[in-house]
Enzyme design. Structure first.
Site, PDB file in Angstrom:
ATOM      1  N   PRO A 107      15.652  36.911 -49.430  1.00 40.32           N
ATOM      2  CA  PRO A 107      14.991  35.984 -48.496  1.00 40.32           C
ATOM      3  C   PRO A 107      14.963  36.458 -47.049  1.00 40.32           C
ATOM      4  O   PRO A 107      14.411  35.760 -46.197  1.00 40.32           O
ATOM      5  CB  PRO A 107      15.845  34.721 -48.626  1.00 40.32           C
ATOM      6  CG  PRO A 107      17.214  35.228 -48.924  1.00 40.32           C
ATOM      7  CD  PRO A 107      17.021  36.439 -49.802  1.00 40.32           C
ATOM      8  N   CYS A 226      24.513  43.055 -56.045  1.00 38.19           N
ATOM      9  CA  CYS A 226      25.512  41.979 -56.011  1.00 38.19           C
ATOM     10  C   CYS A 226      26.114  41.815 -57.415  1.00 38.19           C
ATOM     11  O   CYS A 226      26.284  40.708 -57.912  1.00 38.19           O
ATOM     12  CB  CYS A 226      24.907  40.673 -55.502  1.00 38.19           C
ATOM     13  SG  CYS A 226      23.516  40.053 -56.466  1.00 38.19           S
TER      14      CYS A 226
END
Length: 456
Positions: A107, A226
């Protein structure tokens, strides 16, 4: 209590041993870490949030939860981000003037860090292939006051043609199995499997194969995920070295809450110890893996250049009358240096006036925005853009109306505000000295120019 798959538990018991694996599983059942960064592009950096818990190894970053509807967030003064996820773009060590690609950008957390390091100089290409996620990317870069970004929504292979051997640095925060985000997003557990890990590995290799084509010889790649998975972390780095001509660079971070990469989880290359692992049980943030690599110098590409296709995009310079309309609106404001030559540098496309970050006629993919949109020309008038308000809000201004909390809540809802003010015409609107919008004062009424798509 997270319902971790038996296959996942077994895998990390084998990799880490029973004791360290249990520490990991216990940490994954603790609350996720909340943190935020302060925007250093702004002259005014005072926030209402506590700054008593700085994140080790980072500047202007603190533990704590922010409210996305507060003036600091709406104006782009603060950005909520996982602490570990703040490191990859910082590790990139970007300098003003660099040309940087954030390939999987939404984002926008890493892109905002890149933009701060560029300080309005050079170029940021922020790409997000998802049509849905790219909207959040654009909103966040606008809030952050980024003036030198090209935001695109394209597959990596489509970006290669105009950007072959173009970038000084490329950041690939690759789509992954998301193991490091399980406690933050438990839904990710439902689609985890070892087969999915291998699917992600293949996707990462496909993305990186195209990314390397856009990196200058000697340029740097920052690869991050991640996830804890060696298949997506150390094994990918080994593959980059063996197959795509990279060498691993050391990473300096001023925190002990990280662990070195594991050579024995890949090809036993000792240089893998220079890569970094962030574990939840290290109590810094969520799971993260980061590697910094350099493309070994080689000769510039001698392949035949693709002939540029002629485009008819109806872009033109401002006419003198159009320039006068824009100048009349801009006159009361303190412009940043990047806008000093706006009258000769701006282009007009379908009545939208913008200052391009890069010439884009040979780019045949979806461009979301290019540089700074100043506003839109309407019949005998010029209406400034929301993006311009946030750029101007980085500097001290006099043409500003500062609202109280009650009027602020009404304004971001879309209401007009009655007020007493000596100002007239277009003004910047702020709350707590955080500029978040344009408004227009006529007869002591503040007309609302906060974008309808952002109203709450």
């Amino acid at each position: 209590m997270l319902n971790l798959p038996a296959e996942f538990i077994s895998k990390y018991q084998k990799l880490l041993g029973q004791k360290q694996a249990q520490e990991l599983f216990d940490a994954m059942n603790q609350p996720a870490k909340k943190a935020f960064r302060i925007n250093t592009l702004k002259e005014q950096r005072e926030v209402s949030y506590s700054l008593n818990q700085p994140i080790p190894g980072l500047k202007n970053a603190y533990y704590g939860q922010i409210n996305g509807q507060d003036p600091e967030a709406i104006s782009g003064l603060v950005y909520s981000q996982d602490p570990a996820a703040m490191f990859p773009a910082m590790i990139a060590d970007i300098h003003p003037g660099d040309k940087v690609l954030d390939l999987c950008a939404a984002p926008g957390g890493k892109s905002t860090v890149i933009a701060e390091q560029l300080k309005g100089k050079g170029l940021l290409v922020a790409n997000e292939i998802s049509n849905i996620r790219v909207k959040a990317l654009r909103e966040n870069l606008e809030r952050w006051g980024v003036i030198n970004a090209l935001i695109t929504s394209a597959s990596p292979e489509k970006l290669v043609q105009p950007f072959t051997q173009f970038f000084d640095k490329i950041i690939v925060d690759a789509p992954c199995s998301g193991e490091g985000m399980f406690r933050k997003n438990p839904e990710a557990i439902s689609y985890w499997s070892q087969d999915y890990v291998m699917t992600c590995q293949k996707r990462q290799k496909d993305i990186l194969t195209e990314a390397v084509k856009m990196l200058k010889p000697g340029g740097e790649l920052i690869y991050s995920t991640c996830t804890f998975s060696p298949e997506e972390d150390e094994e990918i780095v080994s593959w980059l070295v063996e197959q795509l001509g990279f060498k691993i660079l050391p990473i300096k971070v001023n925190t002990s809450a990280v662990e070195s990469g594991h050579p024995d989880w890949a090809n036993n290359d000792p240089a893998i110890k220079e890569t970094l692992r962030f574990w939840p049980n290290d109590n810094l943030g969520e799971g993260q893996y980061v590697a910094k690599l350099q493309l070994v110098e080689r000769e510039k590409s001698t392949s035949t250049k693709v002939k540029k296709r002629k485009t008819h995009q109806n872009k033109a310079k401002l006419t003198s009358s159009e320039s006068a309309l824009v100048a009349e609106v801009l006159k009361p404001f303190n412009l940043p240096l990047e806008l000093a030559n706006w009258s000769t540098s701006c282009l007009v496309s379908q009545n939208h006036v913008y200052l391009p970050a890069i010439e884009a006629n040979n780019m045949h993919f979806k461009i979301i925005s290019n540089g700074l949109e100043l506003g839109i020309l309407k019949k005998k008038r010029f209406e400034p853009s929301h993006q311009l308000a946030l750029i101007l809000g980085q500097r001290k201004q006099k043409q500003v109306v500062n609202l109280g909390k009650e009027d602020y809540a009404k304004y971001i809802h879309g209401e007009t505000i009655r007020l007493e003010s000596a100002l007239h015409g277009f003004v910047l609107v702020s709350c707590q000295n955080c500029v978040f919008s344009f408004g227009k004062i006529t007869n002591n009424v503040l007309k609302n120019f906060y974008p309808k798509g952002l109203r709450k």
